[in-house]
Design a protein around this motif. Sequence first.
Motif, short mmCIF file in Angstrom:
data_model
loop_
_atom_site.label_atom_id
_atom_site.label_comp_id
_atom_site.label_asym_id
_atom_site.label_seq_id
_atom_site.Cartn_x
_atom_site.Cartn_y
_atom_site.Cartn_z
N TRP A 39 0.81 -1.14 -0.03
CA TRP A 39 0.13 0.05 0.06
C TRP A 39 0.88 1.33 -0.15
N LEU A 40 2.03 1.20 0.66
CA LEU A 40 2.89 2.15 0.81
C LEU A 40 3.43 2.57 -0.60
N LEU A 41 4.03 1.63 -1.31
CA LEU A 41 4.70 1.39 -2.22
C LEU A 41 3.91 2.26 -3.48
N THR A 42 2.50 1.73 -3.68
CA THR A 42 1.57 1.84 -4.80
C THR A 42 1.14 3.59 -4.44
N ALA A 43 1.10 3.86 -3.08
CA ALA A 43 0.75 5.19 -2.85
C ALA A 43 1.76 6.15 -3.17
N SER A 44 3.08 5.60 -3.29
CA SER A 44 4.22 6.57 -3.71
C SER A 44 4.45 6.70 -5.08
N GLY A 45 3.40 5.79 -5.96
CA GLY A 45 3.69 6.11 -7.30
C GLY A 45 4.26 4.94 -8.04
N LEU A 46 4.61 3.90 -7.54
CA LEU A 46 5.26 2.70 -8.11
C LEU A 46 4.21 1.81 -8.74
N SER A 47 4.45 1.32 -9.73
CA SER A 47 3.47 0.41 -10.37
C SER A 47 3.12 -0.87 -9.48
N ALA A 48 1.99 -1.53 -9.67
CA ALA A 48 1.56 -2.45 -8.72
C ALA A 48 2.30 -3.78 -8.85
N ASP A 49 2.89 -4.02 -10.41
CA ASP A 49 3.66 -5.27 -10.44
C ASP A 49 5.08 -4.96 -9.56
N LEU A 50 5.67 -3.90 -9.81
CA LEU A 50 7.03 -3.63 -8.98
C LEU A 50 6.69 -3.62 -7.64
N ALA A 51 5.75 -2.92 -7.04
CA ALA A 51 5.39 -2.83 -5.49
C ALA A 51 5.13 -4.25 -4.91
N ILE A 52 4.36 -5.09 -5.62
CA ILE A 52 4.11 -6.46 -5.01
C ILE A 52 5.39 -7.33 -4.93
N ARG A 53 6.36 -7.10 -5.79
CA ARG A 53 7.67 -7.87 -6.00
C ARG A 53 8.75 -7.36 -4.89
N ILE A 54 8.51 -6.05 -4.84
CA ILE A 54 9.33 -5.43 -3.69
C ILE A 54 9.04 -5.85 -2.38
N SER A 55 7.62 -5.70 -2.22
CA SER A 55 7.10 -6.01 -1.00
C SER A 55 7.50 -7.44 -0.46
N PHE A 56 7.35 -8.29 -1.55
CA PHE A 56 7.42 -9.91 -1.20
C PHE A 56 9.05 -9.95 -0.67
N ALA A 57 9.92 -9.50 -1.69
CA ALA A 57 11.57 -9.61 -1.50
C ALA A 57 11.83 -8.96 -0.13
N THR A 58 11.46 -7.44 0.14
CA THR A 58 11.87 -6.84 1.28
C THR A 58 11.52 -7.39 2.65
N SER A 59 9.91 -8.19 2.54
CA SER A 59 9.46 -8.95 3.58
C SER A 59 10.40 -10.10 4.07
N LEU A 60 10.98 -10.62 3.10
CA LEU A 60 11.81 -11.73 3.24
C LEU A 60 13.08 -11.32 3.91
N ALA A 61 13.68 -10.22 3.55
CA ALA A 61 14.93 -9.70 4.03
C ALA A 61 14.66 -9.38 5.57
N VAL A 62 13.48 -8.88 6.03
CA VAL A 62 13.33 -8.67 7.38
C VAL A 62 12.97 -9.63 8.03
N ILE A 63 12.52 -10.64 7.59
CA ILE A 63 12.07 -11.96 8.30
C ILE A 63 13.08 -12.86 8.69
N LEU A 64 14.35 -12.62 7.93
CA LEU A 64 15.33 -13.41 8.36
C LEU A 64 15.89 -12.98 9.81
N PRO A 65 16.26 -11.83 10.00
CA PRO A 65 16.79 -11.47 11.30
C PRO A 65 16.11 -11.66 12.36
#
Length: 277
Positions: A39-65
């Motif tokens: 929601w934050l990324l799409t509200a900032s102007g990113l396309s939905a396709d990019l925003a969902i992939r960034i959200s998935f990837a960054t989520s995993l980067a946070v989940i690890l530690p």
Amino acid sequence: MELTFFFLAALLLTGLLVGTASGLFGVGGGFILVPVQYWLLTASGLSADLAIRISFATSLAVILPTAISGTYAHHCRQCIHWDAVAWMGVTAAVVSYGGALLATHLPARPLEVIFAVVLILGAVRMYFSALPSCETATIVHSRRTYLLWGIPVGFISGLLGIGGGILMVPLMVVILKFPIRHAVGTSTPIILFTSAGGLLSYIINGLGVVGLPPYSLGYVNLINALVLAAATIPMAQVGALLAHRISGIQLRAAMVLVMCFFGLKMLGVFSWLGLPL
């Protein structure tokens, strides 16, 4: 992507919630991290396709530690079955790479719907299942079973950018007959395997993609990841403490409510009903 005060504050608050949920429920917290970032990324102007992939990837980067922090807390309370961790984790790590690879080639809306449906079905199954206690539980000890169940858990984890705990905890309670606190504890270190495999895939397959925001490593946005991790890592300790202070029924009820809320939100049910949620 503009780093406004609202954007950073929303990430920080999300991190506090996710860290607590991670330790409390034995989940990576991707079911919260993904929709909020999207929601934050799409509200900032990113396309939905990019925003969902960034959200998935960054989520995993946070989940690890965050999972490392939660694992330590649950290990100190002797609620981790390391045999299940080793066998299910290895399979899940390998398969999660393939799930993440597939996600980088799918459009946003199908991924949103799959994510939401998985959450809601997991919540319903969890709610209607009996909770075995530590005294009555007959835990399934089968390495073959652990290996086989690692396949769907790993695939969905990589595909949807979640650690997999949202699937593993109901699986362990319903199928493998773990007491819920042991399911929460054992799920946490398995998340290390699932998130690592998916994260690697998102980084490799996101290198050189046009339109990614600044400070991105593949599909992982490092700014988002650092802000979120700063809050989630210490709060995972708090969540693990809470998991051992409330009853199993209360723990299940809280998990089911959170899963249903975010599942319905991703489906767009609240917007369809005209609710300001």
